[in-house]
Motif scaffolding. Structure first.
Motif, short mmCIF file in Angstrom:
data_model
loop_
_atom_site.label_atom_id
_atom_site.label_comp_id
_atom_site.label_asym_id
_atom_site.label_seq_id
_atom_site.Cartn_x
_atom_site.Cartn_y
_atom_site.Cartn_z
N ALA A 137 0.60 11.68 11.28
CA ALA A 137 0.52 10.22 11.33
C ALA A 137 0.94 9.70 12.70
O ALA A 137 0.27 8.85 13.30
CB ALA A 137 1.39 9.61 10.24
N MET A 155 1.56 10.01 0.65
CA MET A 155 0.76 10.55 -0.45
C MET A 155 0.97 12.06 -0.61
O MET A 155 0.60 12.64 -1.63
CB MET A 155 -0.73 10.25 -0.22
N GLN A 157 -7.70 13.38 -2.02
CA GLN A 157 -6.56 12.92 -1.25
C GLN A 157 -6.66 13.35 0.21
O GLN A 157 -6.41 12.54 1.12
CB GLN A 157 -5.27 13.48 -1.88
N LEU A 171 0.65 4.17 9.15
CA LEU A 171 0.24 5.57 9.02
C LEU A 171 1.34 6.42 8.39
O LEU A 171 1.07 7.34 7.61
CB LEU A 171 -0.14 6.12 10.39
N PHE A 178 -7.04 10.69 3.42
CA PHE A 178 -6.08 10.63 4.53
C PHE A 178 -6.80 10.81 5.87
O PHE A 178 -6.48 10.15 6.86
CB PHE A 178 -5.01 11.71 4.36
N VAL A 189 0.80 4.17 -2.74
CA VAL A 189 0.64 5.59 -2.39
C VAL A 189 1.80 6.41 -2.95
O VAL A 189 1.60 7.53 -3.46
CB VAL A 189 0.56 5.73 -0.85
N LEU A 245 0.83 -1.21 0.00
CA LEU A 245 0.00 0.00 0.00
C LEU A 245 0.87 1.26 0.00
O LEU A 245 0.51 2.26 -0.64
CB LEU A 245 -0.93 -0.02 1.22
N THR A 246 2.00 1.21 0.71
CA THR A 246 2.91 2.36 0.73
C THR A 246 3.48 2.62 -0.66
O THR A 246 3.56 3.78 -1.10
CB THR A 246 4.04 2.13 1.74
N ILE A 257 -8.55 7.53 6.63
CA ILE A 257 -7.60 6.50 7.06
C ILE A 257 -7.25 6.69 8.53
O ILE A 257 -7.27 5.74 9.33
CB ILE A 257 -6.33 6.52 6.18
N ALA A 303 1.10 5.82 4.76
CA ALA A 303 -0.03 6.54 4.16
C ALA A 303 0.27 8.02 3.98
O ALA A 303 -0.21 8.67 3.04
CB ALA A 303 -1.28 6.36 5.02
N SER A 304 1.09 8.58 4.89
CA SER A 304 1.40 10.01 4.80
C SER A 304 2.26 10.35 3.58
O SER A 304 2.37 11.52 3.20
CB SER A 304 2.13 10.46 6.07
#
Length: 521
Positions: free
Chosen positions: A141, A126, A55, A120, A59, A45, A41-42, A62, A123-124
């Motif tokens: 995050a 992005m 976006q 997290l 976030f 992203v 997933l990272t 999430i 995910a950041s």
């Protein structure tokens, strides 16, 4: 003292892996799987940064989902690592101001906490195209992960007193089970009602950004959009929520370290209950005892709760696809699931199995009593699920076949389970434990045993399935009556055979069964 408590938590975590090779292997496999998903997933992203629609809202969602998950799943559904629960330090006299912060920090030493922080942070990424937004996203995050873990710790402490009450545990389990089963239909309805992604993402994210769930996660999105005033509000709210939560947690932790945990009250009973209604025979006594479990033991609640949930799920699926064919398999599915539920009866007995071992009850009476209790609970739902779909749709020709297949599934499942529970035992949640708890070290064995048991049930059902399928293709009521007759004859014979064979195995293996359930503590 803080360093000592943290080192103690690390040592306990390491010793937990040494206790069981199976548990260690399971943790390694699960951790690698979760880490692999996070890495995938990272990377997704990273390569789609700047191209993700909505976006900022994504976030926020999430971050909110992570905090909500930590607030619900660990404290209420599966339990958490309670080796350093504050109430365990009540006898040591350690100053509250010293022990409280140490226990709060110790809550971050766990594999789920580490995976949450890593996920997290991934995910950041992005926001990687904007250096300032990325910096804020990384801080957000970490702050969101801290918020999630602190909230989990606080709810665990607050729920300690309530967990001592059996009714609270049972009600919590029922509500969570219903929510989890219905989560798919609920989300599907929300998505189908929205005309576009933004119709549901943006409004929900906007609200969550002002709550403890998504206050920090909303900061980088507001900054990237140039809404600096809104960004300041989200940041200020996040700091207030986090500071207030820490104060509440520190106070609750300090109080728990000097307050003994509440005592669980013994259950009270009036009258003879089912023992008054059923025959005064060994079989009747076993059936009465098992029926009491069906109504009062939350570990049996899964089998009972699935009955009303299956029709709702199948109806929802049919409403989405326009085909209600799945409604016609409700009867045999409920029969299989309900019959299968007694395959771990002896394991669920735990030390109470000594009643059966010491009284010298015959294996046939034990097997028959347990099967009778399940039959009394399941027969009405199975009959209703077999008859009502054909009756409601006007397909009366289907009813005999559906009835025959459903009854055969129930009787065969009861027969196979009567044999399986006398031959195979495995660790299950202890009496009073969370029904969804998975004892460590035996996951593979449990899965293989259950899969093989279900496979045998399916194979034995084939002789009834043949006339049923032919009758369904030809829409023949005559073949439906043949299915009904074959299902009753085969089902009853296999049920009686399973009780007889299971009874023989039970009598030969009573000492081994007693030893096996005593080890599950």
């Amino acid at each position: 003292m803080v360093a000592h408590v943290l080192s103690l938590k690390l040592r306990l975590l390491a010793n937990g892996f040494k206790r069981s090779i199976g548990q260690l292997i399971g943790v390694i496999i699960g951790g690698l799987y979760a880490l692999g998903m996070i890495v995938m997933l990272t990377l997704a992203v990273w390569f789609t940064a700047g191209e993700i629609p909505f976006q900022a809202d994504i976030f926020t969602l999430i971050g909110s989902a992570v905090v909500l998950g930590w607030a619900i799943i660990p404290p209420l559904l599966t339990g958490v690592d309670l080796t350093l629960e504050p109430s365990r330090f009540v006898h040591f006299g350690i100053p509250e101001k010293t022990l409280g912060p140490a226990l709060v920090l110790a809550g971050f030493i766990s594999i789920p906490a580490a995976l949450t922080i890593v996920g997290l942070i991934g995910a950041s990424l992005m926001w990687r195209l904007d250096a300032a937004a990325l910096t804020l996203a990384l801080v957000a995050a970490i702050a969101t992960a801290v918020m999630a873990i602190l909230l989990c710790q606080y709810l665990v402490i607050m729920a300690t007193a309530l967990r001592a009450k059996r009714r609270f545990r049972e009600l919590t389990f029922v509500l969570l089970f219903v929510v989890l089963v219905g989560l798919g239909p609920i989300l599907s309805s929300v998505f189908s009602a929205a005309l576009s992604l933004g119709d549901w993402v943006s409004p929900i994210a906007a609200v969550l950004g002002y709550t403890p769930l998504g206050a920090f996660a909303a900061v980088p999105g507001a900054f990237a959009a140039g809404l600096y005033g809104q960004m300041a509000i989200h940041l200020l709210l996040g700091v207030i929520y986090l500071g207030g939560l820490y104060l509440l947690l520190a106070r609750a932790t300090a109080k728990a370290t000097v307050t003994p945990p509440p005592e669980q009250r013994a259950a009270t009973a009036k009258g003879l209950g089912f023992f008054k209604l059923l025959p005064a025979t060994p079989t009747g006594a076993v059936a009465a005892r098992a029926l009491t479990y069906w109504l009062k033991d939350p570990r049996y609640a899964i089998g009972v709760l699935i009955v009303p949930m299956l029709p709702l799920l199948f109806w929802f699926t049919g409403n989405q696809t326009g085909s209600y064919a799945m409604m016609y398999v409700l009867g045999p599915m409920i029969g299989i699931l309900m019959g299968f539920s007694i395959s771990a009866d002896i394991s669920y007995d735990n030390t109470a199995f000594a009643l059966h071992a010491l009284t010298g009850i015959s294996g046939r009476a034990d097997r028959a009593g347990r099967a009778l209790s399940c039959l009394l609970v399941a027969i009405i739902p199975v009959l209703a699920a077999a008859i009502l779909p054909g009756l409601i749709t006007g397909s009366f020709w289907r009813i005999p076949g559906d009835l025959g297949l459903s009854l055969a599934a129930l009787f065969i499942a009861l027969g196979v389970s009567s044999v399986a529970s006398a031959r195979y035992t495995y660790s299950v949640p202890l009496p009073g434990d969370n029904p969804m708890k998975t004892p460590p070290g035996n996951g593979l064995r449990v899965a293989l045993t259950q899969i093989l048991t279900m496979l045998v049930m399916g194979l034995l059902l084939i002789p009834v399935l043949i006339p049923y399928v032919i009758g369904w293709v030809q829409q023949s009521q005559s073949l439906g009556f043949i299915t009904l007759g074959a299902g009753l004859v085969l089902g009853v014979l296999l049920l009686l055979g399973g009780i007889a064979l299971g009874g023989k195995w039970y009598e030969k293996r009573t000492p081994e069964l007693m030893q096996a359930v005593m080890l599950n503590k």
